[in-house]
Design a protein around this motif. Sequence first.
Motif, PDB file in Angstrom:
ATOM      1  N   GLN A 152      89.192  83.037  96.461  1.00 21.84           N
ATOM      2  CA  GLN A 152      88.156  83.921  95.920  1.00 21.84           C
ATOM      3  C   GLN A 152      86.877  83.855  96.762  1.00 21.84           C
ATOM      4  N   GLU A 153      86.454  82.618  97.112  1.00 17.03           N
ATOM      5  CA  GLU A 153      85.234  82.439  97.912  1.00 17.03           C
ATOM      6  C   GLU A 153      85.432  83.007  99.322  1.00 17.03           C
ATOM      7  N   ALA A 154      86.624  82.765  99.901  1.00 14.91           N
ATOM      8  CA  ALA A 154      86.890  83.286 101.245  1.00 14.91           C
ATOM      9  C   ALA A 154      86.810  84.807 101.230  1.00 14.91           C
ATOM     10  N   ASN A 201      85.172  86.658  99.009  1.00 13.31           N
ATOM     11  CA  ASN A 201      83.771  87.039  98.783  1.00 13.31           C
ATOM     12  C   ASN A 201      82.987  86.973 100.087  1.00 13.31           C
ATOM     13  N   ASN A 202      83.262  85.943 100.883  1.00 13.90           N
ATOM     14  CA  ASN A 202      82.575  85.819 102.180  1.00 13.90           C
ATOM     15  C   ASN A 202      82.946  86.964 103.109  1.00 13.90           C
ATOM     16  N   VAL A 203      84.227  87.383 103.082  1.00 18.17           N
ATOM     17  CA  VAL A 203      84.637  88.537 103.901  1.00 18.17           C
ATOM     18  C   VAL A 203      83.783  89.733 103.492  1.00 18.17           C
ATOM     19  N   ALA A 204      83.647  89.921 102.192  1.00 22.88           N
ATOM     20  CA  ALA A 204      82.901  91.083 101.698  1.00 22.88           C
ATOM     21  C   ALA A 204      81.421  90.966 102.046  1.00 22.88           C
ATOM     22  N   ARG A 205      80.883  89.743 101.954  1.00 26.80           N
ATOM     23  CA  ARG A 205      79.436  89.593 102.148  1.00 26.80           C
ATOM     24  C   ARG A 205      79.009  89.470 103.604  1.00 26.80           C
ATOM     25  N   HIS A 206      79.836  88.817 104.414  1.00 22.11           N
ATOM     26  CA  HIS A 206      79.353  88.471 105.765  1.00 22.11           C
ATOM     27  C   HIS A 206      80.097  89.136 106.918  1.00 22.11           C
ATOM     28  N   SER A 207      81.385  89.510 106.726  1.00 20.69           N
ATOM     29  CA  SER A 207      82.174  89.884 107.917  1.00 20.69           C
ATOM     30  C   SER A 207      81.945  91.325 108.344  1.00 20.69           C
ATOM     31  N   GLU A 239      92.278  86.314 106.264  1.00 23.83           N
ATOM     32  CA  GLU A 239      91.881  86.683 107.631  1.00 23.83           C
ATOM     33  C   GLU A 239      91.142  88.012 107.626  1.00 23.83           C
ATOM     34  N   ASP A 240      90.068  88.068 108.420  1.00 25.28           N
ATOM     35  CA  ASP A 240      89.423  89.375 108.616  1.00 25.28           C
ATOM     36  C   ASP A 240      89.136  89.539 110.101  1.00 25.28           C
ATOM     37  N   HIS A 241      88.955  90.766 110.518  1.00 25.77           N
ATOM     38  CA  HIS A 241      88.642  91.014 111.933  1.00 25.77           C
ATOM     39  C   HIS A 241      87.219  91.533 112.044  1.00 25.77           C
ATOM     40  N   SER A 296      82.851  90.225 111.938  1.00 27.29           N
ATOM     41  CA  SER A 296      81.850  89.703 112.889  1.00 27.29           C
ATOM     42  C   SER A 296      82.127  88.278 113.364  1.00 27.29           C
ATOM     43  N   GLY A 297      82.952  87.555 112.644  1.00 29.64           N
ATOM     44  CA  GLY A 297      83.256  86.178 113.072  1.00 29.64           C
ATOM     45  C   GLY A 297      82.379  85.175 112.361  1.00 29.64           C
ATOM     46  N   PHE A 298      82.905  83.964 112.249  1.00 29.81           N
ATOM     47  CA  PHE A 298      82.249  82.918 111.472  1.00 29.81           C
ATOM     48  C   PHE A 298      81.154  82.258 112.284  1.00 29.81           C
ATOM     49  N   ARG A 299      79.929  82.461 111.856  1.00 31.80           N
ATOM     50  CA  ARG A 299      78.820  81.793 112.536  1.00 31.80           C
ATOM     51  C   ARG A 299      78.013  81.054 111.504  1.00 31.80           C
ATOM     52  N   PRO A 300      78.297  79.777 111.297  1.00 28.21           N
ATOM     53  CA  PRO A 300      77.577  79.054 110.244  1.00 28.21           C
ATOM     54  C   PRO A 300      76.080  79.081 110.533  1.00 28.21           C
ATOM     55  N   GLN A 301      75.271  79.407 109.511  1.00 28.33           N
ATOM     56  CA  GLN A 301      73.825  79.479 109.730  1.00 28.33           C
ATOM     57  C   GLN A 301      73.223  78.101 109.517  1.00 28.33           C
ATOM     58  N   THR A 302      72.301  77.779 110.409  1.00 27.91           N
ATOM     59  CA  THR A 302      71.692  76.450 110.296  1.00 27.91           C
ATOM     60  C   THR A 302      70.496  76.453 109.360  1.00 27.91           C
ATOM     61  N   ASP A 303      69.801  77.597 109.305  1.00 21.36           N
ATOM     62  CA  ASP A 303      68.580  77.612 108.485  1.00 21.36           C
ATOM     63  C   ASP A 303      68.893  77.693 106.993  1.00 21.36           C
ATOM     64  N   LYS A 304      69.858  78.554 106.646  1.00 21.54           N
ATOM     65  CA  LYS A 304      70.142  78.743 105.211  1.00 21.54           C
ATOM     66  C   LYS A 304      71.578  78.267 104.952  1.00 21.54           C
ATOM     67  N   GLN A 305      71.677  77.202 104.171  1.00 17.29           N
ATOM     68  CA  GLN A 305      73.005  76.654 103.909  1.00 17.29           C
ATOM     69  C   GLN A 305      73.529  77.178 102.583  1.00 17.29           C
ATOM     70  N   GLY A 306      74.665  77.900 102.630  1.00 17.87           N
ATOM     71  CA  GLY A 306      75.291  78.351 101.389  1.00 17.87           C
ATOM     72  C   GLY A 306      76.113  77.211 100.803  1.00 17.87           C
ATOM     73  N   MET A 307      76.521  77.381  99.573  1.00 22.35           N
ATOM     74  CA  MET A 307      77.325  76.330  98.927  1.00 22.35           C
ATOM     75  C   MET A 307      78.815  76.664  98.992  1.00 22.35           C
ATOM     76  N   GLY A 308      79.109  77.931  99.322  1.00 20.44           N
ATOM     77  CA  GLY A 308      80.501  78.384  99.278  1.00 20.44           C
ATOM     78  C   GLY A 308      81.429  77.522 100.109  1.00 20.44           C
ATOM     79  N   VAL A 309      81.093  77.392 101.416  1.00 19.90           N
ATOM     80  CA  VAL A 309      81.975  76.651 102.324  1.00 19.90           C
ATOM     81  C   VAL A 309      82.063  75.176 101.910  1.00 19.90           C
ATOM     82  N   VAL A 310      80.895  74.628 101.479  1.00 18.52           N
ATOM     83  CA  VAL A 310      80.880  73.223 101.050  1.00 18.52           C
ATOM     84  C   VAL A 310      81.849  73.029  99.879  1.00 18.52           C
TER      85      VAL A 310
HETATM   86  N1  LIG Z   1      84.374  85.759 106.812  1.00 24.60           N
HETATM   87  C1  LIG Z   1      83.201  85.488 107.364  1.00 24.60           C
HETATM   88  N2  LIG Z   1      82.723  86.248 108.378  1.00 24.60           N
HETATM   89  C2  LIG Z   1      81.517  85.992 108.947  1.00 24.60           C
HETATM   90  N3  LIG Z   1      80.709  84.950 108.584  1.00 24.60           N
HETATM   91  C3  LIG Z   1      81.122  84.177 107.554  1.00 24.60           C
HETATM   92  C4  LIG Z   1      82.375  84.377 106.910  1.00 24.60           C
HETATM   93  N4  LIG Z   1      82.523  83.406 105.977  1.00 24.60           N
HETATM   94  C5  LIG Z   1      81.407  82.646 106.028  1.00 24.60           C
HETATM   95  N5  LIG Z   1      80.563  83.100 106.973  1.00 24.60           N
HETATM   96  C6  LIG Z   1      79.287  82.500 107.378  1.00 24.60           C
HETATM   97  O1  LIG Z   1      79.209  81.189 106.854  1.00 24.60           O
HETATM   98  C7  LIG Z   1      78.015  81.033 106.120  1.00 24.60           C
HETATM   99  C8  LIG Z   1      78.257  80.056 104.987  1.00 24.60           C
HETATM  100  O2  LIG Z   1      79.068  80.619 103.984  1.00 24.60           O
HETATM  101  P1  LIG Z   1      78.934  80.121 102.503  1.00 24.60           P
HETATM  102  O3  LIG Z   1      79.984  80.750 101.710  1.00 24.60           O
HETATM  103  O4  LIG Z   1      78.890  78.622 102.547  1.00 24.60           O
HETATM  104  O5  LIG Z   1      77.494  80.590 102.109  1.00 24.60           O
HETATM  105  P2  LIG Z   1      77.017  82.010 101.544  1.00 24.60           P
HETATM  106  O6  LIG Z   1      78.191  82.899 101.375  1.00 24.60           O
HETATM  107  O7  LIG Z   1      75.927  82.501 102.446  1.00 24.60           O
HETATM  108  O8  LIG Z   1      76.364  81.628 100.167  1.00 24.60           O
HETATM  109  P3  LIG Z   1      77.166  81.216  98.805  1.00 24.60           P
HETATM  110  O9  LIG Z   1      76.684  79.823  98.507  1.00 24.60           O
HETATM  111  O10 LIG Z   1      76.730  82.179  97.800  1.00 24.60           O
HETATM  112  O11 LIG Z   1      78.619  81.266  99.078  1.00 24.60           O
HETATM  113  C9  LIG Z   1      77.634  82.409 105.697  1.00 24.60           C
HETATM  114  O12 LIG Z   1      76.245  82.514 105.503  1.00 24.60           O
HETATM  115  C10 LIG Z   1      78.092  83.280 106.832  1.00 24.60           C
HETATM  116  O13 LIG Z   1      77.109  83.317 107.852  1.00 24.60           O
END
Ligand SMILES: Nc1ncnc2c1ncn2[C@@H]1O[C@H](COP(=O)(O)OP(=O)(O)OP(=O)(O)O)[C@@H](O)[C@H]1O
Length: 438
Positions: A355-357, A359-365, A386-388, A390-404
């Motif tokens: 579900q989180e993966a 959601n991240n596709v929808a929010r970030h990719s 899997e999505d095609h 923008s690619g996974f670029r973990p942000q250093t300034d703002k840490q989300g909780m999803g991946v953790v």
């Molecule tokens: N499928 C993806 N494509 C591109 N970037 C992604 C993808 N999944 C994660 N990221 C990057 O990893 C970061 C961390 O994701 P994470 O889920 O931890 O935080 P978030 O989604 O920003 O906030 P939340 O705590 O609400 O989940 C995101 O801010 C985003 O930059």
Amino acid sequence: MGVVRKDRSPTLGLTIGLVITLAAVVLYSAYTGRQITALRALQNDLIDRDRKDSLELLRIQNDLNSLALAMRDMLANDEPYPLAAWSSQFQRIRTDLDDALSTEEQVSPHDRAVEQRQYLSTSLAQFWDAVERMFAMARAGKEQEARAQIRMSLQARQAALSTAVARLLVQNNESEEEATVRIARIYDRVERQVYGFLGATLIAILITGMYVIRSNRVLFVRVAALSRQRSDLARELISTQESTLRYLSRELHDEFGQVLTAIGSMLARANKRLPDSDLRVELQEVRDIAQNTLEKVRTLSQALHPVMLEEAGLEHTLEWYLPTFERQTGIKIRYEKAPIPIDGNGAIHIYRVLQEALNNVARHSGATEAWVRVRSLPQEWRFEVEDHGSGFRPQTDKQGMGVVAMRERAELLGGTLQFLKPSEGGTLVRLSVPRGAA
Ligand SMILES: Nc1ncnc2c1ncn2[C@@H]1O[C@H](COP(=O)(O)OP(=O)(O)OP(=O)(O)O)[C@@H](O)[C@H]1O
Ligand SMILES: [Mg+2]
């Protein structure tokens, strides 16, 4: 862990240790360099010069001896030649003597007194004047007077010159010995100080090294403790979150669901008993509203915690969830399924990770298409999103909780979570759960 302690970074200590060590090495190199230069100067300027000078002095001494021998032969009565015949030999010796003298002047030690040099050249000039006078007398036929000149003046002058040169030779020897002693002393001092420097540098390196090891150990222990605490906290949070959501979901489903169902059936009964009237139409509308609310409550209850997971399993829950996600986000999902006999806590963790993966596709990719794959491999179950985009670029300034949280859930499952890059670009989230672990 009751006391909050202000942490001191070991960087300052390490930097000081490093600076001291480097400073010791630099000082030591500069010092050794200076000593070597001093030694070289001593060797070149004093000893080498002295030796060259002594060689020239010996040559002069030799010439003076030849002159002495020549004068002795001139005075000996058994000589058949007139005195003037010696003139060319004197000339030869004079040429060599002049040459030796000018070379000697070039290599003579710096500290040679000017008076000594002047004395030598003045005496020599006077000697040659006397020689010329003597030959002039001889050529004028005054042999006796010329011999008297040799005996009274020339021999004495030659002896004085010889003594002066011998004194210079002795002086050279003395200063050479002195230089040798000085060099030996410098070597001794340098040797002692080199050991001192080496010892100090070693001690500085040892102290810095021990400090590094100690602070590393302290840091490591603290990092391990913090990591354990963080992990415990995350697990606690996850389980509190799940139980709260499950509770809310149940309450919504059971309490509100039942109330709304009851309202619906009461309205239906009331409807039947009423004669045809406008009230009946209104009652029907209220019934529809109750029915709609019931559906919304059920959907919300499913969204908070899919009761389906416990009742119908992960496979069916995903079959319900993925089209819902597609509808809500407009992202096309391609689902490759496989039977997964996991239930209970394991199923909820896997479901939340997917579900989180998604959601991240929808929010970030920024992708419009995603692949969800479930694979049953001999050693493990594998879940991929899997999505095609923008690619996974973990942000250093703002840490989300999803991946953790995803990682924590993977650990709770005894599995691993990987973020990979597909060859087409974008992100591939892979959750591997060993068979038997979940
Ligand atoms: N499928 C993806 N494509 C591109 N970037 C992604 C993808 N999944 C994660 N990221 C990057 O990893 C970061 C961390 O994701 P994470 O889920 O931890 O935080 P978030 O989604 O920003 O906030 P939340 O705590 O609400 O989940 C995101 O801010 C985003 O930059
Ligand atoms: Mg997220």
